[in-house]
Enzyme design. Structure first.
Site, PDB file in Angstrom:
ATOM      1  N   SER A   1     -63.807 -12.465  81.931  1.00  0.00           N
ATOM      2  CA  SER A   1     -64.138 -12.330  83.353  1.00  0.00           C
ATOM      3  C   SER A   1     -63.610 -13.460  84.225  1.00  0.00           C
ATOM      4  O   SER A   1     -63.607 -13.347  85.433  1.00  0.00           O
ATOM      5  CB  SER A   1     -65.651 -12.231  83.517  1.00  0.00           C
ATOM      6  OG  SER A   1     -66.250 -13.442  83.110  1.00  0.00           O
TER       7      SER A   1
ATOM      8  N   HIS B   1     -66.227  -5.452  81.306  1.00  0.00           N
ATOM      9  CA  HIS B   1     -65.251  -5.587  82.404  1.00  0.00           C
ATOM     10  C   HIS B   1     -64.003  -4.726  82.190  1.00  0.00           C
ATOM     11  O   HIS B   1     -63.166  -4.629  83.083  1.00  0.00           O
ATOM     12  CB  HIS B   1     -64.817  -7.048  82.560  1.00  0.00           C
ATOM     13  CG  HIS B   1     -65.828  -7.917  83.227  1.00  0.00           C
ATOM     14  ND1 HIS B   1     -66.072  -7.860  84.587  1.00  0.00           N
ATOM     15  CD2 HIS B   1     -66.668  -8.848  82.743  1.00  0.00           C
ATOM     16  CE1 HIS B   1     -67.022  -8.742  84.900  1.00  0.00           C
ATOM     17  NE2 HIS B   1     -67.396  -9.354  83.789  1.00  0.00           N
TER      18      HIS B   1
ATOM     19  N   LYS C   1     -71.456  -2.081  86.028  1.00  0.00           N
ATOM     20  CA  LYS C   1     -70.199  -2.525  86.648  1.00  0.00           C
ATOM     21  C   LYS C   1     -69.432  -1.281  87.118  1.00  0.00           C
ATOM     22  O   LYS C   1     -69.864  -0.626  88.053  1.00  0.00           O
ATOM     23  CB  LYS C   1     -69.430  -3.412  85.674  1.00  0.00           C
ATOM     24  CG  LYS C   1     -70.169  -4.742  85.490  1.00  0.00           C
ATOM     25  CD  LYS C   1     -69.462  -5.762  84.621  1.00  0.00           C
ATOM     26  CE  LYS C   1     -70.212  -7.085  84.674  1.00  0.00           C
ATOM     27  NZ  LYS C   1     -70.669  -7.564  83.370  1.00  0.00           N
TER      28      LYS C   1
HETATM   29  C1  LIG Z   1     -71.865  -8.148  82.732  1.00  0.00           C
HETATM   30  C2  LIG Z   1     -71.679  -8.324  81.292  1.00  0.00           C
HETATM   31  C3  LIG Z   1     -72.726  -8.109  80.399  1.00  0.00           C
HETATM   32  C4  LIG Z   1     -74.129  -7.828  80.852  1.00  0.00           C
HETATM   33  O1  LIG Z   1     -74.266  -6.533  81.326  1.00  0.00           O
HETATM   34  P1  LIG Z   1     -75.681  -6.083  81.927  1.00  0.00           P
HETATM   35  O2  LIG Z   1     -75.712  -4.628  81.715  1.00  0.00           O
HETATM   36  O3  LIG Z   1     -75.671  -6.493  83.361  1.00  0.00           O
HETATM   37  O4  LIG Z   1     -76.728  -6.803  81.154  1.00  0.00           O
HETATM   38  C5  LIG Z   1     -72.462  -8.197  79.051  1.00  0.00           C
HETATM   39  N1  LIG Z   1     -71.220  -8.495  78.594  1.00  0.00           N
HETATM   40  C6  LIG Z   1     -70.201  -8.738  79.435  1.00  0.00           C
HETATM   41  C7  LIG Z   1     -68.852  -9.049  78.876  1.00  0.00           C
HETATM   42  C8  LIG Z   1     -70.398  -8.665  80.797  1.00  0.00           C
HETATM   43  O5  LIG Z   1     -69.384  -8.910  81.622  1.00  0.00           O
END
Ligand SMILES: *Cc1c(COP(=O)(O)O)cnc(C)c1O
Length: 396
Positions: A183, A211, A242
């Site tokens: 990220s 992501h 996301k």
């Molecule tokens: C955002 C993210 C998470 C967490 O996701 P949530 O559903 O908001 O708990 C886990 N792993 C990665 C790589 C992320 O970018």
């Protein structure tokens, strides 16, 4: 007792603030979207959401959520093994498995829980977890909860991974774990090479697609599509927070027996509430939409290309990206904060990251491009970057 503890917390909080690390939260008084309205009524363009497909305020998803709520109620008030599941939970799990070409899926309240509950039920002290150094906090926490022997390799460094795999021959089973897209840089993990090494050294492969899903690959189906690695990845984890609508919810999808075992033993699944019907209903509709057409994903990719090309032409230093994340490199930490503040003054929300979130001397502005951004909004953001870049001496 609290008096003493209060003093301690106040000191710690002050130290966080003095270090310039105190996190403050903006007040948004509109749906999440390319343009948001703030508490004072002013508007801003949002380039720091994970809303990659622009679905956070999508009318079709809102309608599907309402319909599910009308037909199946507000909440489940229980966990699935005690009180049962709704048809919607299974339907969503199957839709996710179809999307990723996997056997089956298990839903969690969040991807944080999916990663927190994936290792401990599957592996013991006899086994090995080999993890990329830039993996997400939830993977790190999940690994901590498991007794397996830990190995760590530098980000996407296949030589180091190979060394770890050689050492890990001492253990019974081995699993390689990586984020699909990292990220901070927006780089995609070299999953084809990871699968090659996994086969050479007899290891399982797990990819967190948080992501990468909806973004990476010809039609956005993540790293397996990008590298044509179907059938070579044993476990994918991901989020509904996301690309996939942006509300909440997580999942693990992969081989049948792995999912079956998680349903028996994964603690965040067994001891935390089921997803509410509206999230499942909207999720089912979402995967229907993504099956019907690649249009949203294609627009997202065009937007990244448009933004990147113009920013590079303007003279900015951008990390090569294959995702929706563009890291505009500034290197200097105070400059990154000043730059983000100036951009906010221009009505553009982007985030400045610096050590310890990124390595020392690697401060940057992270821009997240969405299918929701239109050309005018992209142009406005680019113009603001150029204006602030000149003002702060980043551009000549
Ligand atoms: C955002 C993210 C998470 C967490 O996701 P949530 O559903 O908001 O708990 C886990 N792993 C990665 C790589 C992320 O970018």
């Amino acid at each position: 007792m609290y008096g003493e503890f209060k003093n301690y917390l106040q000191k710690e909080l002050k130290a966080i603030e003095d270090a310039g690390l105190y996190k403050k939260e903006r007040m948004i008084c509109s749906p999440q979207g390319a343009e948001i309205t703030l508490a004072d009524g002013s508007k801003a363009l949002n380039f720091c959401a994970n809303n990659y497909l622009g679905l956070a305020d999508n009318p079709r998803l809102i309608e599907a959520a309402k319909k599910a709520m009308d037909e199946r109620g507000f909440g489940m008030s229980s966990v699935r093994f005690i009180c049962g599941q709704q048809d919607l939970h299974r339907e969503l799990e199957k839709a996710i498995a179809k999307y990723f070409h996997t056997d089956d899926t298990i839903l969690y309240a969040a991807c944080f829980d999916a990663n927190g509950g994936v290792f401990e039920p599957l592996l013991t002290a006899d086994d090995a977890i080999i993890s990329d150094s830039l993996n997400h906090a939830s993977i790190i926490d999940g690994v901590r909860l498991c007794k397996a022997v830990r190995y760590r390799y530098a980000n996407a460094d296949m030589e180091e991974l190979e060394k770890c795999l050689q050492e890990a021959q001492a253990q019974r089973f081995r699993i390689i774990v990586t984020d699909g897209v990292f990220s901070m840089d927006g780089n995609v993990a070299p999953v084809d090479k990871i699968c090659d090494l996994a086969e050479k050294y007899n290891a399982l492969v797990m990819v967190d697609e948080s992501h990468s899903a909806g973004v990476v690959g010809k039609t956005g189906r993540g790293v397996a599509e990008q590298f044509n690695c179907y059938g070579r990845i044993d476990i994918h984890t991901g989020t509904l927070g996301k690309s996939f609508g942006g509300a909440v919810g997580g999942f693990t999808t992969g081989r049948q027996e792995i999912i079956d075992m998680l349903r028996q033993r994964s603690r965040p699944y067994l001891f935390s509430n089921s997803l509410p019907p509206m999230i499942c209903g909207a999720g089912i509709e979402l995967f229907k939409m993504l099956e019907e057409s690649d249009e949203i994903h294609a627009r997202q990719q065009e937007n990244v290309e448009y933004f990147r090309t113009r920013m590079l032409a303007a003279g900015f230093d951008i990390k090569p990206t294959q995702s929706a994340i563009c890291a505009v490199m500034l290197y200097d930490a105070p400059l990154s904060q000043k730059f983000a503040a100036e951009m906010a003054q221009e009505g553009i929300f982007v985030t400045g990251f610096y050590y310890p979130v990124v390595p020392k001397g690697q401060a940057r502005i992270r821009v997240q491009i969405s299918a929701a951004h239109n050309r005018e909004q992209l142009d406005t953001a680019i113009a603001a970057f150029i204006k602030v870049g000149r003002k702060l001496g980043v551009l000549k």
